[in-house]
Scaffold this motif. Structure first.
Motif, short mmCIF file in Angstrom:
data_model
loop_
_atom_site.label_atom_id
_atom_site.label_comp_id
_atom_site.label_asym_id
_atom_site.label_seq_id
_atom_site.Cartn_x
_atom_site.Cartn_y
_atom_site.Cartn_z
N THR A 47 56.87 34.33 22.95
CA THR A 47 57.09 34.30 21.50
C THR A 47 57.49 32.87 21.10
O THR A 47 58.66 32.58 20.90
N GLY A 48 56.51 32.01 21.01
CA GLY A 48 56.74 30.59 20.78
C GLY A 48 57.22 29.93 22.06
O GLY A 48 57.60 30.60 23.03
N ALA A 49 57.17 28.59 22.05
CA ALA A 49 57.69 27.85 23.20
C ALA A 49 59.18 28.14 23.36
O ALA A 49 59.70 28.17 24.47
N SER A 56 59.04 21.16 31.90
CA SER A 56 58.43 20.15 31.05
C SER A 56 57.91 20.80 29.77
O SER A 56 56.96 21.57 29.81
N ASP A 57 58.57 20.48 28.67
CA ASP A 57 58.17 20.98 27.36
C ASP A 57 57.18 19.98 26.77
O ASP A 57 57.58 18.91 26.31
N GLU A 58 55.89 20.34 26.82
CA GLU A 58 54.85 19.40 26.39
C GLU A 58 54.20 19.88 25.09
O GLU A 58 53.02 19.68 24.85
N ILE A 59 55.01 20.49 24.23
CA ILE A 59 54.50 21.11 23.01
C ILE A 59 53.79 20.12 22.09
O ILE A 59 52.93 20.49 21.30
N TYR A 60 54.15 18.81 22.21
CA TYR A 60 53.50 17.81 21.35
C TYR A 60 52.37 17.06 22.08
O TYR A 60 51.95 16.01 21.62
N SER A 61 51.91 17.59 23.20
CA SER A 61 50.93 16.83 24.00
C SER A 61 49.64 16.53 23.26
O SER A 61 48.93 15.58 23.59
C1 LIG Z 1 60.45 19.90 21.59
C2 LIG Z 1 60.25 21.22 20.97
N1 LIG Z 1 60.09 22.30 21.78
C3 LIG Z 1 59.93 23.53 21.27
C4 LIG Z 1 59.92 23.74 19.91
C5 LIG Z 1 59.75 25.14 19.40
O1 LIG Z 1 58.40 25.53 19.49
P1 LIG Z 1 57.97 27.00 19.04
O2 LIG Z 1 57.87 26.99 17.55
O3 LIG Z 1 56.62 27.20 19.68
O4 LIG Z 1 58.98 27.94 19.52
C6 LIG Z 1 60.09 22.67 19.04
C7 LIG Z 1 60.15 22.87 17.58
O5 LIG Z 1 60.51 22.01 16.81
C8 LIG Z 1 60.25 21.38 19.59
O6 LIG Z 1 60.39 20.30 18.81
#
Ligand SMILES: Cc1ncc(COP(=O)(O)O)c(C=O)c1O
Length: 398
Positions: free
Chosen positions: A96-98, A199-204
């Motif tokens: 459910t989201g990162a 590693s949180d690469e959500i902005y990759s």
């Molecule tokens: C670095 C980082 N990781 C995770 C999230 C959250 O991602 P999600 O909306 O997929 O839960 C954010 C949201 O701003 C973020 O900046």
């Protein structure tokens, strides 16, 4: 009954982003530069995929790990975009989201008293969940190294208590990305130690220079790497709540147990939307990036004209200028700027104490908003800046 509550939960502080966004929303002419989400609508085909799923009664639970079809799309996305393979059956989890992916991961690996190393300043979403899991954040100060984690300093913080190193590149709040050589140096350290790498690469997908280098492309750390991603930022889908966690089977198996206990599964219509996003909307991030880049360049120019120092970010959609030459703390700066000019930014101190002396500006808002905000900010900065510190050439332009 307040005494009966969980102390760690009671002590979570509301993120600075929220505090200032709420204050800006209360002002009719407020401009909000705190936003951590793309300002573009979710593309129509993605919305249609969810609508079709709902019409077809795809409204129940899915497999706990997410639809196999979506896990296949996630696996193909990483293989085709970044060149490494995770097996959709066992090595990919839909969350459910990162955010939930990070929380479930941390709770799957942390025991009471464990330490998690975080390069700081860093996204404010990690610290509370580390505390809730009973663990302790340990900060690697990057404020003196251009917000780039120094491998030797990282190594010096690793002890017997270190359970994990949590990295976020491209970085929120600084917009910093690392090149291959810098990644190689970090991996060389991480490889030597018995620690998990989250590693949180959500902005990759939001990069403006060199293509993103993922920790996933280093086979030597694969057995201890947990990769977190999602469609929130890449496909303008923050409200759909779809994230991914990739890792070796033995780790995903335990993270899945936490995930199924707190979520059962991710929202099913949103999972169909994510399949469409990954299969057919791959060019979307590059289109958004063209706009982000124009905004970034325009705002950087204005900040420098004001006499504020700023590193040109190469990823995400944030700028992290220094406000040290105003003599204000980052909180005072944000509060006074909002009070006097109705422009909301996030104090750097919201991203740990290592962010003090900086503010975060999000350029995920229209160019008009940004330019109006810069006009107002220029008036504010002119009043507060200690003039001797404005470089001559920049002072004459403003
Ligand atoms: C670095 C980082 N990781 C995770 C999230 C959250 O991602 P999600 O909306 O997929 O839960 C954010 C949201 O701003 C973020 O900046």
């Amino acid at each position: 009954m307040k005494n009966g509550l969980n102390e760690k939960a009671v002590n979570i502080s509301v993120p600075g982003t929220r505090v200032f966004a709420n204050k800006a929303a209360a002002l009719p002419d407020g401009i909000n530069l705190t936003l951590g989400e793309p300002d573009f609508p979710t593309p129509a085909p993605i919305k249609e995929a969810a609508i079709a799923a709902i019409r077809n009664d795809q409204t129940g639970y899915s497999h706990n790990a997410g639809l196999l079809r979506l896990r296949e799309s996630v696996s193909a996305f990483f293989r085709e975009e970044y060149g490494f393979l995770y097996n959709p059956d066992g090595e990919v989890l839909i969350t459910t989201g990162a955010s939930e992916g990070i929380d479930s991961t941390l709770r799957a690996i942390l025991n009471e008293g464990d330490e998690v190393i975080l390069p700081a300043p860093i996204y404010s979403g990690y610290e509370p969940v580390i505390h809730l899991a009973g663990a302790v954040p340990v900060y690697l100060d990057t404020s003196k190294t251009g917000f780039r984690p120094d491998p030797a300093e990282l190594e010096s913080l690793i002890t017997d208590r270190t359970k994990a190193v949590l990295l976020n590149l491209p970085s929120n709040p600084t917009g910093v990305t690392l090149d291959k050589e810098e990644m190689d140096a970090l991996v060389a350290v991480l490889e030597r130690h018995d620690v998990f790498i989250i590693s949180d690469e959500i902005y990759s997908q939001n990069t403006y220079g060199e293509p993103h280098v993922s920790f996933g492309s280093y086979p030597q750390i694969r057995e201890k790497l947990i990769l977190v991603h999602g469609v929130s930022k890449s496909h303008s889908m923050t409200g759909w709540r779809i994230g991914f966690v990739l890792g070796p089977e033995y780790l995903i198996e335990t993270i899945l147990k936490v995930h199924l206990s707190n979520s059962i599964c991710a929202s099913l219509p949103s999972q169909y939307a994510a399949i469409e996003a990954l299969d057919h909307c791959r060019s979307l991030p590059a289109e958004m990036n063209k706009e982000y880049r124009k905004r970034r360049d325009a705002v950087v120019e204005r900040l420098r004209q004001m006499g504020l120092d700023v590193i040109l970010p190469t990823g995400a959609f944030y700028l992290f200028p220094s406000i040290k030459n105003t003599g204000l703390t980052s909180y005072e700066f944000a509060e006074k700027l909002l009070g006097q000019q109705h422009v909301a930014v996030v104090p750097g101190s919201s991203f740990t104490k290592y962010g003090e002396g900086f503010i975060r500006i999000s350029y995920a808002t229209s160019m008009n908003n940004l330019m109006e905000a810069m006009d107002r900010m220029a008036v504010f900065v002119k009043e507060h800046i200690q003039s001797a510190t404005i470089p001559q050439e920049q002072a004459s332009k403003s």
